[in-house]
Design an enzyme around this catalytic site. Sequence first.
Site, PDB file in Angstrom:
ATOM      1  N   GLY A  67       0.843  -1.190   0.000  1.00 19.27           N
ATOM      2  CA  GLY A  67       0.000   0.000   0.000  1.00 19.27           C
ATOM      3  C   GLY A  67       0.875   1.235   0.000  1.00 19.27           C
ATOM      4  O   GLY A  67       2.019   1.196   0.453  1.00 19.27           O
ATOM      5  N   SER A  68       0.367   2.348  -0.494  1.00 21.86           N
ATOM      6  CA  SER A  68       1.094   3.609  -0.425  1.00 21.86           C
ATOM      7  C   SER A  68       0.894   4.221   0.961  1.00 21.86           C
ATOM      8  O   SER A  68       0.102   3.736   1.754  1.00 21.86           O
ATOM      9  CB  SER A  68       0.609   4.560  -1.515  1.00 21.86           C
ATOM     10  OG  SER A  68       0.928   4.033  -2.782  1.00 21.86           O
ATOM     11  N   GLY A  69       1.654   5.293   1.250  1.00 21.83           N
ATOM     12  CA  GLY A  69       1.540   5.945   2.552  1.00 21.83           C
ATOM     13  C   GLY A  69       2.694   5.604   3.473  1.00 21.83           C
ATOM     14  O   GLY A  69       2.747   6.079   4.609  1.00 21.83           O
ATOM     15  N   HIS A  70       3.635   4.771   2.979  1.00 22.00           N
ATOM     16  CA  HIS A  70       4.803   4.375   3.782  1.00 22.00           C
ATOM     17  C   HIS A  70       6.090   4.969   3.227  1.00 22.00           C
ATOM     18  O   HIS A  70       7.181   4.530   3.583  1.00 22.00           O
ATOM     19  CB  HIS A  70       4.945   2.849   3.784  1.00 22.00           C
ATOM     20  CG  HIS A  70       3.710   2.118   4.165  1.00 22.00           C
ATOM     21  ND1 HIS A  70       3.074   2.338   5.364  1.00 22.00           N
ATOM     22  CD2 HIS A  70       2.980   1.174   3.509  1.00 22.00           C
ATOM     23  CE1 HIS A  70       2.005   1.549   5.435  1.00 22.00           C
ATOM     24  NE2 HIS A  70       1.925   0.852   4.315  1.00 22.00           N
ATOM     25  N   LYS A 107       5.534  -7.994   2.598  1.00 22.15           N
ATOM     26  CA  LYS A 107       5.258  -7.730   4.010  1.00 22.15           C
ATOM     27  C   LYS A 107       4.071  -8.587   4.420  1.00 22.15           C
ATOM     28  O   LYS A 107       3.096  -8.716   3.675  1.00 22.15           O
ATOM     29  CB  LYS A 107       4.939  -6.245   4.221  1.00 22.15           C
ATOM     30  CG  LYS A 107       6.065  -5.326   3.769  1.00 22.15           C
ATOM     31  CD  LYS A 107       5.976  -3.926   4.334  1.00 22.15           C
ATOM     32  CE  LYS A 107       4.764  -3.134   3.894  1.00 22.15           C
ATOM     33  NZ  LYS A 107       4.627  -3.013   2.426  1.00 22.15           N
ATOM     34  N   ASP A 131      -1.478  -8.219   1.190  1.00 20.45           N
ATOM     35  CA  ASP A 131      -0.234  -8.345   0.416  1.00 20.45           C
ATOM     36  C   ASP A 131       0.047  -9.802   0.093  1.00 20.45           C
ATOM     37  O   ASP A 131       0.425 -10.155  -1.029  1.00 20.45           O
ATOM     38  CB  ASP A 131       0.935  -7.740   1.199  1.00 20.45           C
ATOM     39  CG  ASP A 131       0.728  -6.260   1.475  1.00 20.45           C
ATOM     40  OD1 ASP A 131      -0.178  -5.929   2.275  1.00 20.45           O
ATOM     41  OD2 ASP A 131       1.441  -5.440   0.872  1.00 20.45           O
ATOM     42  N   HIS A 154      -0.072   1.187   9.539  1.00 20.43           N
ATOM     43  CA  HIS A 154      -1.292   1.500   8.793  1.00 20.43           C
ATOM     44  C   HIS A 154      -2.259   2.324   9.618  1.00 20.43           C
ATOM     45  O   HIS A 154      -3.471   2.252   9.422  1.00 20.43           O
ATOM     46  CB  HIS A 154      -1.973   0.212   8.316  1.00 20.43           C
ATOM     47  CG  HIS A 154      -1.130  -0.565   7.369  1.00 20.43           C
ATOM     48  ND1 HIS A 154      -0.200  -1.476   7.797  1.00 20.43           N
ATOM     49  CD2 HIS A 154      -1.059  -0.527   6.017  1.00 20.43           C
ATOM     50  CE1 HIS A 154       0.409  -2.001   6.751  1.00 20.43           C
ATOM     51  NE2 HIS A 154      -0.079  -1.447   5.663  1.00 20.43           N
TER      52      HIS A 154
END
Lengths: 213, 213, 330, 330
Positions: free
Chosen positions: C53-56, C104, C109, C218
């Site tokens: 996911g994006s945001g990391h 991960k 995922d 998250h």
Amino acid sequence: MSTAMDTAFFAAWIEEIARVVAAEKEWLTGLDAAIGDADHGANLDRGFTAVTGALAAKGPDTPGSLLVLVGNTLIRKVGGASGPLYGTAFREAGRTLGDTPEVSVAQLHTALEAGLAGVRKLGSAAEGDKTMVDALAPAVRALEQALRDGKDPAEAIGAASEAARTGAEATIPMQARKGRASYLGPRSVGHQDPGAASTALVVSALHTVATSW
Amino acid sequence: MSTAMDTAFFAAWIEEIARVVAAEKEWLTGLDAAIGDADHGANLDRGFTAVTGALAAKGPDTPGSLLVLVGNTLIRKVGGASGPLYGTAFREAGRTLGDTPEVSVAQLHTALEAGLAGVRKLGSAAEGDKTMVDALAPAVRALEQALRDGKDPAEAIGAASEAARTGAEATIPMQARKGRASYLGPRSVGHQDPGAASTALVVSALHTVATSW
Amino acid sequence: MKKLINDVESVVPDALRGLAAAHPGLRVDVDNQIVFRASGPRPGKVGLVSGGGSGHEPLHAGFVGYGMLDAACAGEIFTSPVPDQMIEATTAVDGGAGVLHIVKNYTGDVLNFRMAAELSGEEGVRVESVLVDDDVAVRDSLYTAGRRGTGATLFVEKIAGALAETGAPLPEVARVAREVNARSRSFGVALSPCTTPAAGRPTFDLSDTEIELGIGIHGEPGRTRSAMRPARELVHLAMDAIHEDLPISGDTLVMVNGMGGTPLIELYIAYAAVVEHLAEKGARAARNLVGNYVTSLDMQGFSITVCRLNEELTRLWDAPVETSALRWGR
Amino acid sequence: MKKLINDVESVVPDALRGLAAAHPGLRVDVDNQIVFRASGPRPGKVGLVSGGGSGHEPLHAGFVGYGMLDAACAGEIFTSPVPDQMIEATTAVDGGAGVLHIVKNYTGDVLNFRMAAELSGEEGVRVESVLVDDDVAVRDSLYTAGRRGTGATLFVEKIAGALAETGAPLPEVARVAREVNARSRSFGVALSPCTTPAAGRPTFDLSDTEIELGIGIHGEPGRTRSAMRPARELVHLAMDAIHEDLPISGDTLVMVNGMGGTPLIELYIAYAAVVEHLAEKGARAARNLVGNYVTSLDMQGFSITVCRLNEELTRLWDAPVETSALRWGR
Ligand SMILES: Nc1ncnc2c1ncn2[C@@H]1O[C@H](COP(=O)(O)OP(=O)(O)O)[C@@H](O)[C@H]1O
Ligand SMILES: Nc1ncnc2c1ncn2[C@@H]1O[C@H](COP(=O)(O)OP(=O)(O)O)[C@@H](O)[C@H]1O
Ligand SMILES: [Mg+2]
Ligand SMILES: [Mg+2]
Ligand SMILES: [Mg+2]
Ligand SMILES: [Mg+2]
């Protein structure tokens, strides 16, 4: 004021400044938060805590050497704009006193005038720029006037203290032309200048000591 | 239900799901914020928007091929845990229908059972783990029971919808053993599982269409 | 919600466009949300593909480049990418020596990468997958989703990437990747929640005196809520949780990672405490990273990841790397 | 206030201890709050000394190392260092070729560095000072404190540092430093205030729909308050303010700088808009930096700094640098 303004008197003044600055730390920092960077109270408190230590360690034996030590310590420890400015003020004031063991009100006036000149020269701020100058300059003028009117020392210093407070409050409607507050342009209007406010505290501390002396 | 469950019926079901998911998007994401990562509503909405587009483009001609297309589109577009899981559910369900043009309630039951099996296999979640399985499994059982009791199609599907809703609400006191919510351990208790909640919406959408068919 | 974005719907593609413009060493497929090395696959070199996911950020795209990843798949915010992206990336970076998937351990995922691995295999690409699950806040067990993959992901990508550059075969690269994961543990603490563009408000409420212990990446709450404490105590608490699970000793690689909203000056304060703690345990930080590397949007907080080094891992960690977020030796 | 600190009084020394532990290439004098290169002064090389209040990390300490600074003096949070520190640093890094002071234009920094330069001169060190004043939000004038020094400080330190490594004489190094400053302009936007440890609460209040335009790097409010807008509009607004002051054209070096609390993904979204804007002006970003470099504690927001490059500046920018916060070429 029964006894003269000797080294002990000036030591008492500095102690009183340290006490008041510590007490008003949050207030000063709050003023600086509004139009500066929220550290003026912390800066001065750090500075005068160091000063108290330096005086205890060195124990200077004349009013002049005491004020010079105060100035140098502020320059060494405070940083920011107020460090060099306050430091210069005390240092210049001390220098003019040479090694007289006792200071007359006339000499005190000359000393404060020299301090003001030092600040003016270093910061190149004029009255109305919304800086500590707006508190210190009127104080020096009031002291001079009181002397001419032949007021007694405590009264004269009281007049100076009153003038500093009024001068500090008069910075509220001003738009800053020097220091961080100038970055705010018109938005600097409506807030008291932190350095002017602390200068008023410094002069009123002098009055407090003078009255109980 | 006057007419049979043909391709149009299943297309109507999917449209109804898309409508409900869009309407409940915030609610589902809110449930996921409490014990997950605040994206379940956004994920399904993105998925079923893509599904509607795919159906319009391809226009599959049998219930089976329609559900397989729905499943594949969800797998392609949703991501996260729910993408592969919902995708597998619809794909497996579609597969069992082969190319029959019209689906009986018994065939519907077999299809949903296959979907459930697919989810169980992929996610290896059992009932009580606080996942979509806790809504889907009771729905499938209720449909089977209703068939045995000889209920009419709409009634039978209503029973399944009711069971899914009850199952979803029953996840509230559960401690999650699968999915993100399991990271919270005991703190996952007291919240409805977002996937179970969305599964209940999916089954109730089926009932909505069935009653007006 | 105030965010420096154009539109909640276009956060990921807009950021990928910026990434592409900023780094000529990268080739960015904005439509499929895949970031590649501009140089393309190197014949005979194992390809490394990761994603999530994006945001990391900078994870994962910030670690694409020489000595690390060959491609990274970007999902929506906190949502794992889809198999199509992973298949596209996998087939594109295969230089004939096969491709390693670095995954991960999150249900999403894992499921999406599993499907992608199967389908890529059918398309004739040799694929091995490595699961990263280093977060000790999650008690592992057969019956749960297992541990989360957090900070150790960076270590795995760097060290496996360095070995891959030497031309090592796929099983070897997978072996070292698994070894890094086996030797690494993490623990995270949140001082504030984060706000996802989709939700528009903080993922949880936290008073001015509370913190969350054992958080993931998250924006989810942690295992427990606790009173705020001095940095030193928070660090010791995290280090003890790690130590309890994998005794810390000898030379370690330590990362003090910011969650995105915590300033660097605070991370260095935490690192000073980490070093104190290691000394007490008779261990030392032979290598370290201090900064924002595996983040959770604008969350304030930090995580600590400790990897027990050996000679091989140290050598591979020191090997040259040239990515937008990690660079040395060239 | 929740901060990852041990004690409001010990923030700076605690962070310096962490910095020292993390970077063997640095020698940190924690008592005097000075960060040096561990290697010490190089005979014949001009020494570069900068410094300022803390809270802007990685500026300045993060830029001490090969190709950039020789020493950085750290003041208290947002308070310039004192002359003693600067004198100590100046005499320590002098390799006989003199020392350049890189000073951000704030009254405090200017006054303290001026005193330090005088006294160092008396101690026999040749000192030149360069003022950085790139912030176009402040309208310059003889009667004010003048413009603030912000993002361009990094450009000056990098480019002057690269020239100093070549053994260029002090006047040359000072000349190029002044040229970088003359060719650079910045503009900053705050989405949130920051909280200084001393004050304990936000430096100003901002509603969920408001932002501050024309901010500096000390948590002060900006020149004006405005409604929140999409990233693209904020970037265009900043670029126009810069362009109005120094027309943007040709090859530029652009930094999209985070104020400390803004996640990297948002900074890349802003950078994408910067590139769009440059294209409209027929200019291009020949070089760029996107990240947190000149920060204001935990403030959310960004600043853009544009430098009009020439062949010399481009070459010096590309030269190898090895510091904890900026590294390439070695
Ligand atoms: N050029 C100047 N001349 C005189 N006084 C000044 C000047 N610049 C700033 N000051 C004074 O210094 C005060 C700010 O001190 P302080 O907050 O401690 O330093 P800084 O502004 O560096 O944070 C201002 O309120 C003002 O009174
Ligand atoms: N192993 C699993 N088996 C079945 N369902 C699962 C499993 N893991 C998660 N789920 C379901 O997926 C839902 C979460 O979906 P979503 O939020 O879209 O994905 P993610 O958790 O990746 O963000 C959970 O509420 C749960 O119902
Ligand atoms: Mg101040
Ligand atoms: Mg979710
Ligand atoms: Mg998700
Ligand atoms: Mg200051």
